[in-house]
Design a protein around this motif. Structure first.
Motif, PDB file in Angstrom:
ATOM      1  N   THR A  31       0.858  -1.171   0.000  1.00 48.39           N
ATOM      2  CA  THR A  31       0.000   0.000   0.000  1.00 48.39           C
ATOM      3  C   THR A  31       0.903   1.232   0.000  1.00 48.39           C
ATOM      4  O   THR A  31       1.969   1.235   0.619  1.00 48.39           O
ATOM      5  N   MET A  32       0.495   2.246  -0.716  1.00 50.45           N
ATOM      6  CA  MET A  32       1.249   3.500  -0.812  1.00 50.45           C
ATOM      7  C   MET A  32       0.270   4.637  -0.584  1.00 50.45           C
ATOM      8  O   MET A  32      -0.758   4.716  -1.259  1.00 50.45           O
ATOM      9  N   TYR A  33       0.583   5.491   0.386  1.00 45.36           N
ATOM     10  CA  TYR A  33      -0.302   6.613   0.657  1.00 45.36           C
ATOM     11  C   TYR A  33       0.495   7.845   1.037  1.00 45.36           C
ATOM     12  O   TYR A  33       1.619   7.750   1.534  1.00 45.36           O
ATOM     13  N   LEU A  34      -0.091   9.000   0.792  1.00 45.21           N
ATOM     14  CA  LEU A  34       0.535  10.276   1.098  1.00 45.21           C
ATOM     15  C   LEU A  34       0.613  10.442   2.604  1.00 45.21           C
ATOM     16  O   LEU A  34      -0.387  10.331   3.298  1.00 45.21           O
ATOM     17  N   SER A  35       1.829  10.679   3.126  1.00 42.78           N
ATOM     18  CA  SER A  35       1.994  10.817   4.569  1.00 42.78           C
ATOM     19  C   SER A  35       2.664  12.133   4.971  1.00 42.78           C
ATOM     20  O   SER A  35       2.723  12.451   6.149  1.00 42.78           O
ATOM     21  N   GLY A  36       3.183  12.891   4.032  1.00 40.05           N
ATOM     22  CA  GLY A  36       3.815  14.173   4.343  1.00 40.05           C
ATOM     23  C   GLY A  36       5.279  14.037   4.688  1.00 40.05           C
ATOM     24  O   GLY A  36       5.872  12.971   4.569  1.00 40.05           O
ATOM     25  N   PHE A  37       5.870  15.154   5.123  1.00 41.34           N
ATOM     26  CA  PHE A  37       7.303  15.177   5.430  1.00 41.34           C
ATOM     27  C   PHE A  37       7.609  14.279   6.606  1.00 41.34           C
ATOM     28  O   PHE A  37       6.796  14.167   7.509  1.00 41.34           O
ATOM     29  N   PRO A  38       8.768  13.644   6.667  1.00 36.43           N
ATOM     30  CA  PRO A  38       9.859  13.744   5.707  1.00 36.43           C
ATOM     31  C   PRO A  38       9.774  12.724   4.568  1.00 36.43           C
ATOM     32  O   PRO A  38      10.471  12.862   3.576  1.00 36.43           O
ATOM     33  N   GLU A  39       8.940  11.693   4.682  1.00 32.16           N
ATOM     34  CA  GLU A  39       8.923  10.632   3.673  1.00 32.16           C
ATOM     35  C   GLU A  39       8.075  10.954   2.452  1.00 32.16           C
ATOM     36  O   GLU A  39       8.249  10.362   1.410  1.00 32.16           O
ATOM     37  N   ILE A  40       7.115  11.833   2.551  1.00 33.24           N
ATOM     38  CA  ILE A  40       6.130  12.202   1.537  1.00 33.24           C
ATOM     39  C   ILE A  40       5.134  11.067   1.327  1.00 33.24           C
ATOM     40  O   ILE A  40       3.953  11.231   1.544  1.00 33.24           O
ATOM     41  N   PHE A  41       5.613   9.887   0.876  1.00 35.78           N
ATOM     42  CA  PHE A  41       4.750   8.717   0.734  1.00 35.78           C
ATOM     43  C   PHE A  41       5.234   7.612   1.661  1.00 35.78           C
ATOM     44  O   PHE A  41       6.442   7.396   1.803  1.00 35.78           O
ATOM     45  N   THR A  42       4.298   6.924   2.277  1.00 34.93           N
ATOM     46  CA  THR A  42       4.603   5.733   3.054  1.00 34.93           C
ATOM     47  C   THR A  42       4.237   4.527   2.209  1.00 34.93           C
ATOM     48  O   THR A  42       3.166   4.493   1.597  1.00 34.93           O
ATOM     49  N   VAL A  43       5.130   3.552   2.155  1.00 36.30           N
ATOM     50  CA  VAL A  43       4.909   2.328   1.393  1.00 36.30           C
ATOM     51  C   VAL A  43       5.084   1.158   2.346  1.00 36.30           C
ATOM     52  O   VAL A  43       6.145   0.994   2.945  1.00 36.30           O
ATOM     53  N   LEU A  44       4.025   0.357   2.508  1.00 33.78           N
ATOM     54  CA  LEU A  44       4.039  -0.774   3.429  1.00 33.78           C
ATOM     55  C   LEU A  44       3.619  -2.046   2.706  1.00 33.78           C
ATOM     56  O   LEU A  44       2.643  -2.035   1.947  1.00 33.78           O
ATOM     57  N   GLN A  45       4.321  -3.135   2.979  1.00 28.98           N
ATOM     58  CA  GLN A  45       3.913  -4.415   2.400  1.00 28.98           C
ATOM     59  C   GLN A  45       2.667  -4.896   3.131  1.00 28.98           C
ATOM     60  O   GLN A  45       2.622  -4.926   4.356  1.00 28.98           O
ATOM     61  N   ILE A  46       1.627  -5.273   2.366  1.00 29.75           N
ATOM     62  CA  ILE A  46       0.375  -5.730   2.966  1.00 29.75           C
ATOM     63  C   ILE A  46       0.052  -7.179   2.613  1.00 29.75           C
ATOM     64  O   ILE A  46      -0.910  -7.733   3.114  1.00 29.75           O
ATOM     65  N   GLY A  47       0.846  -7.778   1.746  1.00 30.91           N
ATOM     66  CA  GLY A  47       0.617  -9.173   1.393  1.00 30.91           C
ATOM     67  C   GLY A  47       1.841  -9.775   0.748  1.00 30.91           C
ATOM     68  O   GLY A  47       2.631  -9.080   0.111  1.00 30.91           O
ATOM     69  N   ASP A  48       2.011 -11.091   0.940  1.00 35.53           N
ATOM     70  CA  ASP A  48       3.130 -11.809   0.351  1.00 35.53           C
ATOM     71  C   ASP A  48       2.588 -13.002  -0.422  1.00 35.53           C
ATOM     72  O   ASP A  48       1.540 -13.566  -0.068  1.00 35.53           O
ATOM     73  N   GLU A  49       3.290 -13.375  -1.476  1.00 32.91           N
ATOM     74  CA  GLU A  49       2.853 -14.472  -2.356  1.00 32.91           C
ATOM     75  C   GLU A  49       1.453 -14.193  -2.925  1.00 32.91           C
ATOM     76  O   GLU A  49       0.649 -15.094  -3.116  1.00 32.91           O
ATOM     77  N   CYS A  50       1.179 -12.918  -3.181  1.00 30.27           N
ATOM     78  CA  CYS A  50      -0.122 -12.511  -3.723  1.00 30.27           C
ATOM     79  C   CYS A  50       0.043 -11.476  -4.830  1.00 30.27           C
ATOM     80  O   CYS A  50      -0.871 -10.718  -5.115  1.00 30.27           O
ATOM     81  N   GLY A  51       1.224 -11.431  -5.434  1.00 30.66           N
ATOM     82  CA  GLY A  51       1.507 -10.432  -6.449  1.00 30.66           C
ATOM     83  C   GLY A  51       0.696 -10.643  -7.714  1.00 30.66           C
ATOM     84  O   GLY A  51      -0.039 -11.618  -7.869  1.00 30.66           O
ATOM     85  N   GLY A  52       0.854  -9.712  -8.638  1.00 31.59           N
ATOM     86  CA  GLY A  52       0.143  -9.778  -9.906  1.00 31.59           C
ATOM     87  C   GLY A  52       0.853 -10.656 -10.916  1.00 31.59           C
ATOM     88  O   GLY A  52       1.994 -11.064 -10.719  1.00 31.59           O
ATOM     89  N   VAL A  53       0.153 -10.949 -12.008  1.00 33.97           N
ATOM     90  CA  VAL A  53       0.716 -11.824 -13.039  1.00 33.97           C
ATOM     91  C   VAL A  53       1.234 -11.071 -14.256  1.00 33.97           C
ATOM     92  O   VAL A  53       1.983 -11.634 -15.048  1.00 33.97           O
ATOM     93  N   SER A  54       0.843  -9.802 -14.414  1.00 34.28           N
ATOM     94  CA  SER A  54       1.242  -9.062 -15.606  1.00 34.28           C
ATOM     95  C   SER A  54       0.910  -7.582 -15.433  1.00 34.28           C
ATOM     96  O   SER A  54       0.189  -7.210 -14.507  1.00 34.28           O
TER      97      SER A  54
END
Length: 172
Positions: free
Chosen positions: A132-155
């Motif tokens: 998941t990626m969401y706007l969080s402000g300074f200093p990171e601007i965006f926060t990116v967190l893993q929310i699932g494993d072995e569930c990626g896309g195919v294409s």
């Protein structure tokens, strides 16, 4: 049998105000000045300050950051790197203390397939995981967190959002 594989050219487009922005897998980012109208002389132009190569892109609607997925890091292609320009300026990609440009490298997978936007967040799909990626402000601007494993896309373009839920095709 040959082991030579050619990926098809897969374009991704989004809107930067009235102007479309787009890239295909392995290309720079292009834009079209729609105020010039549709003429034979009005062509896509490269945003030369953007990453040299990208796999996909999208625009964050709440703050207008152009976000490049699988972006070149300045010295090499990086299929797991997310880079974004400064808010409201798709020509400013170098992070400084006076702008909101930045980057984040994902660690689960070998390539980013897609960003799926919903109302409050964006789901980033790699070939192995979901973030998941969401706007969080300074200093990171965006926060990116893993929310699932072995569930990626195919294409590329394997997912969509509908009624605040994200759906995608995965291997399992």
């Amino acid at each position: 049998g040959s082991s030579f594989v050619i990926d098809p050219r897969v374009w991704t487009f989004d809107q930067w105000g009235e102007d479309p922005v787009g890239c295909y897998n392995g290309s720079p980012i292009y834009t079209l000045d729609s105020s010039a109208g549709i003429t034979s002389s009005n062509e896509l132009s490269e945003i030369t300050q953007s990453p040299d190569t990208n796999l996909s892109l999208f625009v964050s609607p709440e703050d207008r950051h152009l976000i490049a997925l699988g972006a070149h890091d300045g010295s090499a292609d990086d299929p797991m790197l997310i880079r974004w320009c400064s808010s409201e300026d798709y020509t400013d990609w170098t992070p400084t203390i006076t702008n909101t440009a930045g980057d984040k490298r994902l660690d689960r997978g070998t390539r980013i397939w897609q960003g799926i936007r919903s109302n409050k967040q964006t789901i980033i799909l790699t070939d192995l995981a979901a973030y998941t990626m969401y706007l969080s402000g300074f200093p990171e601007i965006f926060t990116v967190l893993q929310i699932g494993d072995e569930c990626g896309g195919v294409s590329p373009h394997c997912g969509t959002a509908h009624n605040d839920a994200a759906y995608w095709f995965g291997y399992d």
